[in-house]
Every structure is written in structure tokens, then in C-alpha cells.
Motif scaffolding. Structure first.
Motif, PDB file in Angstrom:
ATOM      1  N   MET A   1       0.849  -1.187   0.000  1.00 41.41           N
ATOM      2  CA  MET A   1       0.000   0.000   0.000  1.00 41.41           C
ATOM      3  C   MET A   1       0.893   1.249   0.000  1.00 41.41           C
ATOM      4  O   MET A   1       1.802   1.365   0.828  1.00 41.41           O
ATOM      5  CB  MET A   1      -0.905  -0.010   1.233  1.00 41.41           C
ATOM      6  CG  MET A   1      -1.968   1.085   1.235  1.00 41.41           C
ATOM      7  SD  MET A   1      -3.004   0.974   2.704  1.00 41.41           S
ATOM      8  CE  MET A   1      -3.677  -0.678   2.523  1.00 41.41           C
ATOM      9  N   ASP A   2       0.631   2.176  -0.917  1.00 40.62           N
ATOM     10  CA  ASP A   2       1.507   3.347  -1.025  1.00 40.62           C
ATOM     11  C   ASP A   2       1.196   4.378   0.050  1.00 40.62           C
ATOM     12  O   ASP A   2       0.148   4.354   0.700  1.00 40.62           O
ATOM     13  CB  ASP A   2       1.351   3.972  -2.419  1.00 40.62           C
ATOM     14  CG  ASP A   2      -0.066   4.430  -2.695  1.00 40.62           C
ATOM     15  OD1 ASP A   2      -0.414   5.554  -2.313  1.00 40.62           O
ATOM     16  OD2 ASP A   2      -0.844   3.632  -3.275  1.00 40.62           O
ATOM     17  N   ALA A   3       2.132   5.319   0.218  1.00 37.82           N
ATOM     18  CA  ALA A   3       2.023   6.311   1.290  1.00 37.82           C
ATOM     19  C   ALA A   3       0.828   7.237   1.090  1.00 37.82           C
ATOM     20  O   ALA A   3       0.183   7.648   2.065  1.00 37.82           O
ATOM     21  CB  ALA A   3       3.317   7.124   1.366  1.00 37.82           C
ATOM     22  N   LEU A   4       0.514   7.586  -0.160  1.00 39.77           N
ATOM     23  CA  LEU A   4      -0.611   8.484  -0.421  1.00 39.77           C
ATOM     24  C   LEU A   4      -1.928   7.859   0.036  1.00 39.77           C
ATOM     25  O   LEU A   4      -2.777   8.549   0.621  1.00 39.77           O
ATOM     26  CB  LEU A   4      -0.676   8.824  -1.909  1.00 39.77           C
ATOM     27  CG  LEU A   4      -1.824   9.754  -2.326  1.00 39.77           C
ATOM     28  CD1 LEU A   4      -1.716  11.091  -1.603  1.00 39.77           C
ATOM     29  CD2 LEU A   4      -1.830   9.947  -3.847  1.00 39.77           C
ATOM     30  N   LEU A   6      -2.360   5.681   2.440  1.00 42.96           N
ATOM     31  CA  LEU A   6      -2.387   5.747   3.904  1.00 42.96           C
ATOM     32  C   LEU A   6      -2.688   7.152   4.390  1.00 42.96           C
ATOM     33  O   LEU A   6      -3.476   7.349   5.324  1.00 42.96           O
ATOM     34  CB  LEU A   6      -1.044   5.278   4.465  1.00 42.96           C
ATOM     35  CG  LEU A   6      -0.754   3.781   4.423  1.00 42.96           C
ATOM     36  CD1 LEU A   6       0.672   3.515   4.888  1.00 42.96           C
ATOM     37  CD2 LEU A   6      -1.742   3.015   5.279  1.00 42.96           C
ATOM     38  N   ASP A   7      -2.070   8.144   3.767  1.00 38.51           N
ATOM     39  CA  ASP A   7      -2.273   9.530   4.191  1.00 38.51           C
ATOM     40  C   ASP A   7      -3.733   9.957   4.026  1.00 38.51           C
ATOM     41  O   ASP A   7      -4.295  10.629   4.907  1.00 38.51           O
ATOM     42  CB  ASP A   7      -1.372  10.464   3.386  1.00 38.51           C
ATOM     43  CG  ASP A   7       0.103  10.322   3.748  1.00 38.51           C
ATOM     44  OD1 ASP A   7       0.378   9.761   4.831  1.00 38.51           O
ATOM     45  OD2 ASP A   7       0.955  10.744   2.951  1.00 38.51           O
ATOM     46  N   ILE A   8      -4.336   9.587   2.920  1.00 39.91           N
ATOM     47  CA  ILE A   8      -5.745   9.960   2.696  1.00 39.91           C
ATOM     48  C   ILE A   8      -6.645   9.247   3.701  1.00 39.91           C
ATOM     49  O   ILE A   8      -7.593   9.846   4.248  1.00 39.91           O
ATOM     50  CB  ILE A   8      -6.165   9.634   1.250  1.00 39.91           C
ATOM     51  CG1 ILE A   8      -5.395  10.521   0.272  1.00 39.91           C
ATOM     52  CG2 ILE A   8      -7.673   9.836   1.071  1.00 39.91           C
ATOM     53  CD1 ILE A   8      -5.674  10.220  -1.189  1.00 39.91           C
ATOM     54  N   ALA A   9      -6.371   7.971   3.979  1.00 41.96           N
ATOM     55  CA  ALA A   9      -7.165   7.234   4.964  1.00 41.96           C
ATOM     56  C   ALA A   9      -7.070   7.883   6.341  1.00 41.96           C
ATOM     57  O   ALA A   9      -8.076   8.059   7.036  1.00 41.96           O
ATOM     58  CB  ALA A   9      -6.693   5.778   5.035  1.00 41.96           C
ATOM     59  N   HIS A  10      -5.861   8.287   6.718  1.00 46.23           N
ATOM     60  CA  HIS A  10      -5.680   8.925   8.012  1.00 46.23           C
ATOM     61  C   HIS A  10      -6.301  10.320   8.034  1.00 46.23           C
ATOM     62  O   HIS A  10      -6.827  10.756   9.062  1.00 46.23           O
ATOM     63  CB  HIS A  10      -4.191   8.998   8.349  1.00 46.23           C
ATOM     64  CG  HIS A  10      -3.553   7.654   8.504  1.00 46.23           C
ATOM     65  ND1 HIS A  10      -2.185   7.448   8.343  1.00 46.23           N
ATOM     66  CD2 HIS A  10      -4.082   6.439   8.763  1.00 46.23           C
ATOM     67  CE1 HIS A  10      -1.920   6.174   8.533  1.00 46.23           C
ATOM     68  NE2 HIS A  10      -3.043   5.538   8.778  1.00 46.23           N
ATOM     69  N   LEU A  11      -6.242  11.018   6.910  1.00 39.32           N
ATOM     70  CA  LEU A  11      -6.861  12.347   6.825  1.00 39.32           C
ATOM     71  C   LEU A  11      -8.366  12.259   7.035  1.00 39.32           C
ATOM     72  O   LEU A  11      -8.949  13.060   7.784  1.00 39.32           O
ATOM     73  CB  LEU A  11      -6.554  12.972   5.464  1.00 39.32           C
ATOM     74  CG  LEU A  11      -7.253  14.304   5.163  1.00 39.32           C
ATOM     75  CD1 LEU A  11      -6.790  15.380   6.144  1.00 39.32           C
ATOM     76  CD2 LEU A  11      -6.991  14.743   3.726  1.00 39.32           C
ATOM     77  N   LEU A  12      -9.004  11.281   6.405  1.00 39.50           N
ATOM     78  CA  LEU A  12     -10.458  11.136   6.543  1.00 39.50           C
ATOM     79  C   LEU A  12     -10.827  10.712   7.964  1.00 39.50           C
ATOM     80  O   LEU A  12     -11.796  11.234   8.538  1.00 39.50           O
ATOM     81  CB  LEU A  12     -10.974  10.118   5.524  1.00 39.50           C
ATOM     82  CG  LEU A  12     -10.913  10.558   4.061  1.00 39.50           C
ATOM     83  CD1 LEU A  12     -11.240   9.405   3.132  1.00 39.50           C
ATOM     84  CD2 LEU A  12     -11.870  11.720   3.809  1.00 39.50           C
ATOM     85  N   ALA A  13     -10.067   9.782   8.543  1.00 39.94           N
ATOM     86  CA  ALA A  13     -10.353   9.357   9.912  1.00 39.94           C
ATOM     87  C   ALA A  13     -10.123  10.509  10.895  1.00 39.94           C
ATOM     88  O   ALA A  13     -10.911  10.722  11.828  1.00 39.94           O
ATOM     89  CB  ALA A  13      -9.471   8.162  10.287  1.00 39.94           C
ATOM     90  N   GLY A  14      -9.050  11.277  10.671  1.00 39.87           N
ATOM     91  CA  GLY A  14      -8.806  12.444  11.521  1.00 39.87           C
ATOM     92  C   GLY A  14      -9.882  13.501  11.366  1.00 39.87           C
ATOM     93  O   GLY A  14     -10.247  14.183  12.338  1.00 39.87           O
ATOM     94  N   SER A  15     -10.413  13.640  10.154  1.00 37.31           N
ATOM     95  CA  SER A  15     -11.505  14.592   9.930  1.00 37.31           C
ATOM     96  C   SER A  15     -12.744  14.205  10.723  1.00 37.31           C
ATOM     97  O   SER A  15     -13.496  15.073  11.186  1.00 37.31           O
ATOM     98  CB  SER A  15     -11.841  14.661   8.438  1.00 37.31           C
ATOM     99  OG  SER A  15     -10.744  15.136   7.681  1.00 37.31           O
ATOM    100  N   LEU A  16     -12.968  12.903  10.903  1.00 37.51           N
ATOM    101  CA  LEU A  16     -14.109  12.456  11.702  1.00 37.51           C
ATOM    102  C   LEU A  16     -13.951  12.894  13.160  1.00 37.51           C
ATOM    103  O   LEU A  16     -14.929  13.290  13.803  1.00 37.51           O
ATOM    104  CB  LEU A  16     -14.233  10.934  11.608  1.00 37.51           C
ATOM    105  CG  LEU A  16     -15.587  10.341  12.019  1.00 37.51           C
ATOM    106  CD1 LEU A  16     -16.684  10.799  11.073  1.00 37.51           C
ATOM    107  CD2 LEU A  16     -15.526   8.821  12.038  1.00 37.51           C
ATOM    108  N   VAL A  17     -12.714  12.842  13.669  1.00 35.35           N
ATOM    109  CA  VAL A  17     -12.454  13.335  15.026  1.00 35.35           C
ATOM    110  C   VAL A  17     -12.717  14.838  15.102  1.00 35.35           C
ATOM    111  O   VAL A  17     -13.330  15.338  16.054  1.00 35.35           O
ATOM    112  CB  VAL A  17     -11.008  13.025  15.445  1.00 35.35           C
ATOM    113  CG1 VAL A  17     -10.704  13.622  16.826  1.00 35.35           C
ATOM    114  CG2 VAL A  17     -10.764  11.524  15.451  1.00 35.35           C
TER     115      VAL A  17
END
Length: 220
Positions: A1-4, A6-17
Motif C-alpha cells: 500500500m503506497d504512502a498516499l 495511507l495519508d488519505i485514509a488517516h486524513l479522513l479518519a482524523g476529519s471524523l475526530v
């Protein structure tokens, strides 16, 4: 899995917080319901991206369920309930917004420390998303205990459930039967909550739990 990815997945999860903090900040019911709809939209986007990142097509169904039921049907129905019940539009809190937000920040920090320390060998995608999901769950619990209005407590419960969905999808997804059962359980719970709201409003002329506590004290 590429870094981009992962970054988008973490961005969306962080946005939920982040949107969970927006829920804590609201002091009017209509604004609260609108932010909850945004919460559900961000959840749907996060789950859809997880479906892409994990190559799990069944998670697209989970994303669609979240978008239709949580972002559209439930907020619209709650708007109508508020109008029909004539509920007071301002939300009374047990403690002030400032202390609540500070406590929320502490809960997010606790979530990160707990998850990141106990899962050092876990998959990077699941590890960070579980930390964000735990933060969403704790913020939902915080909202439930710091709000006096029943509707706002219901919204806190539903935002908590959004965190559970994020955790399940981050941990390599849920079986299809679980997704369907979750959707139906949410719908049934929402119907029951609606019935109780009408009954409480009819009996006590209020949905403020503080007023219900006063009534219980008078009966004693």
C-alpha cells in the motif's frame, strides 16, 4: 500500500475526530443535526476509501448505508421531530463548552497513547484508524454525559456508533451480514427513540433530562 493511500485514509479518519469536536461545540439543535449529517458524510467517505485501500468491495455497501441512513434519513427525521414536538432549540450543558473541549482533547490524546502503544506491530492502516476511532467513541460518550437534552444525547450515541463502524472497517472490514444487521439495528433504535421522545414530550412537556430529574424528586 503506497504512502498516499495511507495519508488519505488517516486524513479522513482524523476529519471524523475534528467533526466530533464540532458536535461538542454546538449549542443549538438544528446546527447539531447538520453537523451530525456532516459527521456521517465523512464516515461514508472514510469507509469508501477503506474499501478502495483494502480492495474490499463489500465496504462500499457500508459506506452507502452510512450515507443514506445517517447523513440523510436520520437527520431529516430528527428535524421533523423537533418541529412537531416544539422542543427548545438551545442545548443546555452540564459543564461549559470550554471545559468540555479541553476534556475532549485529553480523551483524544489518551486514545492515541493507548492504541499506538499496545499495537506497535499492527498494520499501519488499521493502527492509526483504530486510534482515531477510539477518539470518536470517547467524544461521543463525552457528549452524552455533558448534554441535558435527550435529542443531543441521541446524537452523541449515534456519533459513538460511527466510531465503532470506523474501527470495524479499519480492522480489515466487517462481514456483510454484520453490516446489514448494524443498519437494521440503527433503524430500529431510531424508531424506538422517536417513540420515546414523543411519549416523554407528551407526559412531561420537556425532553430536558434535568427537568425529568426534578419531576422524579418531586414524586419522592
Amino acid at each position: 500500500m503506497d504512502a498516499l493511500t495511507l495519508d488519505i485514509a488517516h486524513l479522513l479518519a482524523g476529519s471524523l475526530v475534528l467533526v466530533s469536536f464540532m458536535l461538542l461545540y454546538q449549542d443549538r439543535l438544528y446546527a447539531l443535526l447538520n453537523v451530525y449529517a456532516l459527521h456521517a458524510v465523512v464516515l461514508a467517505l472514510s469507509v469508501a476509501w477503506q474499501a478502495y485501500a483494502q480492495d474490499a468491495p463489500h465496504l462500499y455497501i457500508t459506506a452507502a448505508i452510512a450515507l443514506v441512513f445517517k447523513a440523510i434519513i436520520i437527520p431529516v427525521a430528527l428535524h421533523r421531530m423537533i418541529k412537531q414536538l416544539g422542543i427548545h432549540r438551545e442545548i443546555e450543558t452540564v459543564v461549559g463548552i470550554g471545559p468540555t473541549m479541553l476534556l475532549g482533547i485529553g480523551l483524544v490524546a489518551l486514545s492515541m497513547v493507548v492504541i499506538l502503544r499496545v499495537t506497535p506491530e499492527a498494520d499501519p492502516l488499521a493502527r492509526e484508524d483504530l486510534a482515531f476511532a477510539l477518539a470518536v467513541v470517547l467524544l461521543g460518550l463525552l457528549m452524552m454525559v455533558t448534554r441535558r437534552n435527550v435529542v443531543s444525547q441521541v446524537v452523541g450515541f449515534m456519533s459513538l456508533e460511527n466510531g465503532l463502524v470506523l474501527a470495524a472497517t479499519g480492522a480489515k472490514g466487517m462481514p456483510f451480514v454484520v453490516e446489514i444487521s448494524v443498519a437494521f439495528s440503527i433503524l430500529i433504535a431510531f424508531i424506538v427513540i422517536g417513540i420515546f421522545l414523543f411519549r416523554i414530550r407528551e407526559r412531561f412537556d420537556s425532553v430536558d433530562v434535568h427537568a425529568l430529574d426534578r419531576f422524579r424528586g418531586e414524586r419522592r
